[in-house]
Design a protein around this motif. Structure first.
Motif, PDB file in Angstrom:
ATOM      1  N   UNK A 119     -35.686 -36.871 -46.873  1.00 13.12           N
ATOM      2  CA  UNK A 119     -35.970 -38.268 -46.565  1.00 13.12           C
ATOM      3  C   UNK A 119     -34.777 -39.133 -46.964  1.00 13.12           C
ATOM      4  N   UNK A 120     -34.612 -40.249 -46.250  1.00 12.26           N
ATOM      5  CA  UNK A 120     -33.604 -41.255 -46.607  1.00 12.26           C
ATOM      6  C   UNK A 120     -34.330 -42.586 -46.779  1.00 12.26           C
ATOM      7  N   UNK A 121     -34.022 -43.261 -47.876  1.00 11.10           N
ATOM      8  CA  UNK A 121     -34.484 -44.626 -48.101  1.00 11.10           C
ATOM      9  C   UNK A 121     -33.234 -45.489 -48.151  1.00 11.10           C
ATOM     10  N   UNK A 122     -33.253 -46.599 -47.442  1.00 11.61           N
ATOM     11  CA  UNK A 122     -32.073 -47.467 -47.417  1.00 11.61           C
ATOM     12  C   UNK A 122     -32.510 -48.926 -47.445  1.00 11.61           C
ATOM     13  N   UNK A 123     -31.686 -49.751 -48.092  1.00  6.90           N
ATOM     14  CA  UNK A 123     -31.897 -51.183 -47.952  1.00  6.90           C
ATOM     15  C   UNK A 123     -31.290 -51.597 -46.614  1.00  6.90           C
ATOM     16  N   UNK A 124     -31.452 -52.840 -46.227  1.00  6.04           N
ATOM     17  CA  UNK A 124     -30.927 -53.272 -44.931  1.00  6.04           C
ATOM     18  C   UNK A 124     -29.503 -53.797 -45.055  1.00  6.04           C
ATOM     19  N   UNK A 125     -29.260 -54.701 -45.980  1.00  8.29           N
ATOM     20  CA  UNK A 125     -27.936 -55.294 -46.129  1.00  8.29           C
ATOM     21  C   UNK A 125     -27.229 -54.784 -47.371  1.00  8.29           C
ATOM     22  N   UNK A 126     -25.932 -54.560 -47.251  1.00 13.18           N
ATOM     23  CA  UNK A 126     -25.139 -54.110 -48.391  1.00 13.18           C
ATOM     24  C   UNK A 126     -23.756 -54.748 -48.345  1.00 13.18           C
ATOM     25  N   UNK A 127     -23.173 -54.900 -49.512  1.00 11.49           N
ATOM     26  CA  UNK A 127     -21.766 -55.269 -49.604  1.00 11.49           C
ATOM     27  C   UNK A 127     -21.001 -53.957 -49.674  1.00 11.49           C
ATOM     28  N   UNK A 128     -20.164 -53.733 -48.653  1.00 11.30           N
ATOM     29  CA  UNK A 128     -19.412 -52.482 -48.557  1.00 11.30           C
ATOM     30  C   UNK A 128     -17.933 -52.791 -48.431  1.00 11.30           C
ATOM     31  N   UNK A 129     -17.165 -52.244 -49.375  1.00 10.10           N
ATOM     32  CA  UNK A 129     -15.730 -52.486 -49.428  1.00 10.10           C
ATOM     33  C   UNK A 129     -15.428 -53.983 -49.456  1.00 10.10           C
ATOM     34  N   UNK A 130     -16.247 -54.716 -50.213  1.00 11.03           N
ATOM     35  CA  UNK A 130     -16.053 -56.147 -50.395  1.00 11.03           C
ATOM     36  C   UNK A 130     -16.526 -57.021 -49.251  1.00 11.03           C
ATOM     37  N   UNK A 131     -17.115 -56.419 -48.233  1.00  9.82           N
ATOM     38  CA  UNK A 131     -17.569 -57.173 -47.061  1.00  9.82           C
ATOM     39  C   UNK A 131     -19.087 -57.093 -46.974  1.00  9.82           C
ATOM     40  N   UNK A 132     -19.730 -58.244 -46.762  1.00 10.24           N
ATOM     41  CA  UNK A 132     -21.180 -58.287 -46.621  1.00 10.24           C
ATOM     42  C   UNK A 132     -21.554 -57.762 -45.241  1.00 10.24           C
ATOM     43  N   UNK A 133     -22.315 -56.672 -45.220  1.00 10.09           N
ATOM     44  CA  UNK A 133     -22.813 -56.118 -43.968  1.00 10.09           C
ATOM     45  C   UNK A 133     -24.330 -56.274 -43.971  1.00 10.09           C
ATOM     46  N   UNK A 134     -24.856 -57.315 -43.339  1.00 10.91           N
ATOM     47  CA  UNK A 134     -26.293 -57.569 -43.389  1.00 10.91           C
ATOM     48  C   UNK A 134     -27.128 -56.523 -42.657  1.00 10.91           C
ATOM     49  N   UNK A 135     -26.481 -55.641 -41.874  1.00  9.92           N
ATOM     50  CA  UNK A 135     -27.211 -54.594 -41.157  1.00  9.92           C
ATOM     51  C   UNK A 135     -26.655 -53.202 -41.459  1.00  9.92           C
ATOM     52  N   UNK A 136     -26.249 -52.982 -42.695  1.00  7.74           N
ATOM     53  CA  UNK A 136     -25.721 -51.678 -43.096  1.00  7.74           C
ATOM     54  C   UNK A 136     -26.783 -50.586 -42.930  1.00  7.74           C
ATOM     55  N   UNK A 137     -28.034 -50.906 -43.231  1.00 13.20           N
ATOM     56  CA  UNK A 137     -29.106 -49.924 -43.056  1.00 13.20           C
ATOM     57  C   UNK A 137     -29.255 -49.510 -41.601  1.00 13.20           C
ATOM     58  N   UNK A 138     -29.088 -50.461 -40.702  1.00  8.71           N
ATOM     59  CA  UNK A 138     -29.139 -50.166 -39.260  1.00  8.71           C
ATOM     60  C   UNK A 138     -27.992 -49.231 -38.882  1.00  8.71           C
TER      61      UNK A 138
END
Length: 192
Positions: A119-138
């Motif tokens: 199983x994978x559980x993920x949040x939707x938005x993440x800050x990745x490499x200093x950039x806000x990605x509001x749809x990282x989970x997508x």
């Protein structure tokens, strides 16, 4: 009276009784997670009631006993702030669940490719490499679905996630929730 101790545990006095806020919060959080697990169990029993005939000889198995093979092939949890779910995570680990963490889409995807997860559980938005990605989970769902159509993926997010639930399910999320109870139920279903 308010006292701040060296351990950063706030003590307050109410009606002559000293209350240690940190200890009380820890105890309450543990009790809340236990109640959420029990509620998930009750909901599962109600949902499957048409298959259960109650008589003096019938017993309903404890949901904790149903989670088998939980040490191997655990859960991949992708979240840049896993500490937000620390009490739930601790409770799941106490049940014997193996949970691996990742804080980014790319790292999570690489862990999924190189490991065996049920199983994978993920949040939707993440800050990745200093950039806000509001749809990282997508983004994670899309990457995983290119190579695996069957692994359950649950987006565990706040209100914004719920607003995008239909879209996320269309691209491959198994479930989208902001409820610990619903998440516990999804975990149990995935590990059956």
């Amino acid at each position: 009276m308010l006292t701040l101790t060296r351990e950063r545990d706030v003590t307050i006095e109410v009606a002559g009784q000293k209350i240690h806020v940190g200890t009380t919060t820890e105890r309450n959080s543990t009790e809340i997670v236990d109640l959420q697990e029990r509620l998930a169990t009750v909901e599962e029993i109600i949902e499957s009631a048409e298959n259960i005939k109650f008589d003096n000889k019938t017993t309903v198995p404890d949901q904790r006993d149903r989670i088998e093979d939980k040490i191997a092939n655990g859960i991949l949890w992708v979240d840049d702030f896993p500490e937000n779910n620390i009490f739930l995570i601790r409770s799941l680990r106490e049940e014997g669940l193996k949970i691996d963490f990742s804080s980014s889409t790319e790292d999570g995807f690489q862990k999924f490719v190189s490991g065996e997860y049920r199983m994978i559980i993920s949040d939707l938005g993440r800050i990745e490499e200093g950039i806000d990605n509001p749809f990282a989970g997508r983004d994670l769902i899309e990457k995983v679905r290119r190579i695996d159509q069957s692994v359950p993926i649950v987006i565990f997010a706040g209100e914004r996630g719920m607003k995008h639930a239909d879209d996320l399910k269309t691209i491959g999320a198994t479930d989208v929730t902001n409820s610990n109870v619903a998440l516990i139920k999804s975990i149990r279903q995935a590990l059956r």
